[in-house]
Design a protein around this motif. Structure first.
Motif, PDB file in Angstrom:
ATOM      1  N   THR A  19      -6.984 -36.133  60.367  1.00 15.38           N
ATOM      2  CA  THR A  19      -6.327 -35.640  59.161  1.00 15.38           C
ATOM      3  C   THR A  19      -7.280 -34.785  58.328  1.00 15.38           C
ATOM      4  O   THR A  19      -6.911 -33.705  57.839  1.00 15.38           O
ATOM      5  N   TYR A  51      -4.610 -44.688  52.292  1.00 22.30           N
ATOM      6  CA  TYR A  51      -3.828 -44.031  51.240  1.00 22.30           C
ATOM      7  C   TYR A  51      -4.603 -42.865  50.622  1.00 22.30           C
ATOM      8  O   TYR A  51      -4.017 -41.844  50.228  1.00 22.30           O
ATOM      9  N   LEU A  54      -4.168 -38.959  51.316  1.00 25.55           N
ATOM     10  CA  LEU A  54      -3.211 -38.110  50.596  1.00 25.55           C
ATOM     11  C   LEU A  54      -3.906 -37.359  49.465  1.00 25.55           C
ATOM     12  O   LEU A  54      -3.679 -36.168  49.250  1.00 25.55           O
ATOM     13  N   ARG A 193       4.844 -45.877  44.234  1.00 20.61           N
ATOM     14  CA  ARG A 193       5.360 -45.558  45.560  1.00 20.61           C
ATOM     15  C   ARG A 193       6.285 -46.652  46.088  1.00 20.61           C
ATOM     16  O   ARG A 193       7.253 -46.378  46.804  1.00 20.61           O
ATOM     17  N   ARG A 327       5.895 -45.956  55.524  1.00 20.50           N
ATOM     18  CA  ARG A 327       6.075 -44.714  54.780  1.00 20.50           C
ATOM     19  C   ARG A 327       4.754 -43.985  54.594  1.00 20.50           C
ATOM     20  O   ARG A 327       4.674 -42.752  54.724  1.00 20.50           O
ATOM     21  N   LEU A 328       3.691 -44.739  54.294  1.00 16.57           N
ATOM     22  CA  LEU A 328       2.376 -44.115  54.152  1.00 16.57           C
ATOM     23  C   LEU A 328       1.929 -43.501  55.470  1.00 16.57           C
ATOM     24  O   LEU A 328       1.395 -42.383  55.502  1.00 16.57           O
ATOM     25  N   GLN A 330       3.788 -42.291  57.817  1.00 19.89           N
ATOM     26  CA  GLN A 330       4.552 -41.055  57.999  1.00 19.89           C
ATOM     27  C   GLN A 330       3.993 -39.936  57.123  1.00 19.89           C
ATOM     28  O   GLN A 330       3.866 -38.785  57.565  1.00 19.89           O
ATOM     29  N   ASP A 331       3.658 -40.282  55.879  1.00 24.59           N
ATOM     30  CA  ASP A 331       3.123 -39.268  54.963  1.00 24.59           C
ATOM     31  C   ASP A 331       1.787 -38.723  55.456  1.00 24.59           C
ATOM     32  O   ASP A 331       1.504 -37.525  55.312  1.00 24.59           O
ATOM     33  N   ALA A 334       2.318 -36.380  58.396  1.00 21.32           N
ATOM     34  CA  ALA A 334       2.895 -35.099  57.965  1.00 21.32           C
ATOM     35  C   ALA A 334       1.858 -34.149  57.388  1.00 21.32           C
ATOM     36  O   ALA A 334       2.127 -32.946  57.216  1.00 21.32           O
ATOM     37  N   LEU A 335       0.674 -34.655  57.093  1.00 20.26           N
ATOM     38  CA  LEU A 335      -0.372 -33.810  56.492  1.00 20.26           C
ATOM     39  C   LEU A 335      -0.977 -32.833  57.495  1.00 20.26           C
ATOM     40  O   LEU A 335      -1.532 -31.800  57.112  1.00 20.26           O
TER      41      LEU A 335
END
Length: 337
Positions: A19, A51, A54, A193, A327-328, A330-331, A334-335
């Motif tokens: 990432t 986390y 992000l 969140r 959800r985290l 997935q986020d 997506a980065l």
């Protein structure tokens, strides 16, 4: 779909590195950042674990963080300076730590001033690294002006954490690391969140009214812990890790951000103390007296700071895994395209 995703430690590390490098961080910075993120996730400090990717990527995309190599300067007999040159602090710490330890052993006490850095990490991995050298450690840093002083309703202070580590010869070091705000900023964000209310006393809304709504609290001002006591400690940290080392106050960091929501930009002060020098050659005796203190605490059923974290570390290392919200996960995925 399950609510959580379980990753092996190797998978989590690879996810962090992929990432970061995929979003423009150099290999050296990605490695240093990942080491701290993995320490947080391994020890179940979720607000400082994966986390944080992000936040790191958002700050990079905002053009607010560089890949510059830190410049390490032997500034004085008891002072090391590490100029991060607009990059994250962690590589500067990594490069400055050997000289800090050398100076502390030579003369008993030394300081490392990290300047011009973005800082997102918990401080306990940093003081643990100093304790691993057999040294007593103290670390402090401002952030953004999110926190109101006692009796006020507008942000002046940062969350302004303070961390301390005491090396123990046959045990994990005695470590504490806490924000001088009632909670870490990341904890409020995790509540937001998850759609969960925050406890009373953590924040006020934009009008200065007490709130349990995480979003309203983030738009308003956070509060210090312990009323005037936390407020005074926070002011001390502003001064020692701001003007004393020639770097930003939390107010100045917030202005510098210009509303982009990037990681705070400021400095950090770390102190290292050599017990052998201070204990006058009678280390075993005085270290034993320290152990008697710890025994008196745990002997009556109380916990030492970081005990839960060390227990979480043991669980993670035994299982070889960590878990994060789906959800985290997935986020994070997506980065990176």
């Amino acid at each position: 779909m399950t609510d959580t995703v379980t990753l092996t430690l190797d998978e989590a590390q690879a996810l962090s590195l992929r990432t970061l490098t995929g979003n423009g961080f150099s290999e050296a910075h990605a490695q240093a950042i990942t080491a701290t993120i993995m320490a947080g996730q391994r020890d179940e400090c979720h607000s400082h674990g994966l986390y944080r990717l992000l936040v790191c990527v958002a700050t990079r995309k905002a053009g607010k963080v560089s890949n510059a190599e830190p410049v390490i300067t032997d500034a004085a007999p008891g002072l090391v300076r590490a100029d991060a040159q607009g990059a994250y602090s962690l590589l500067a710490l990594e490069r400055g730590l050997p000289l800090l330890a050398q100076k502390a052993r030579a003369q008993g006490i030394a300081a490392l001033a990290i300047n011009h850095c973005y800082h997102f990490s918990a401080l306990w991995p940093e003081v643990e690294a100093i304790a691993a050298e057999g040294l007593v450690a103290l670390a402090l840093t401002p952030s953004h002006a999110w926190v109101a002083p006692y009796g006020g309703t507008k942000g002046v202070f940062g969350t302004n954490p303070l961390a301390f580590a005491w090396p123990r010869p046959d045990n994990n070091p005695f470590v504490f690391d806490f924000a001088t705000s009632a909670a870490a900023r990341g904890e409020i964000e995790l509540h937001r969140r998850a759609g969960k209310p925050i406890p009373e006393g953590w924040a006020v809304d934009a009008e200065g009214n007490p709130t349990t709504d995480a979003e309203a609290g983030m738009a308003g001002a956070m509060l210090t812990f312990g009323g005037h006591k936390g407020s005074a400690l926070s002011a001390m940290i502003e001064l020692m890790a701001g003007p004393l080392i020639g770097d930003f106050l939390s107010l100045e960091s917030y202005v510098y951000d210009a509303g982009q929501g990037a990681t705070p930009y400021h400095g950090e002060l770390l102190l290292a103390i050599n017990p052998e020098t201070f204990m006058g050659g009678n280390v075993a005796h005085h270290a034993g007296r320290a152990e008697a203190l710890f025994d008196a605490i745990v002997g009556q059923g109380a916990r030492l700071p970081s005990q839960r974290r060390y227990e979480a570390r043991a669980r993670s290392l035994a299982s070889g895994t960590v878990s994060i919200p789906a959800r985290l996960h997935q986020d994070i995925l997506a980065l990176t395209p």
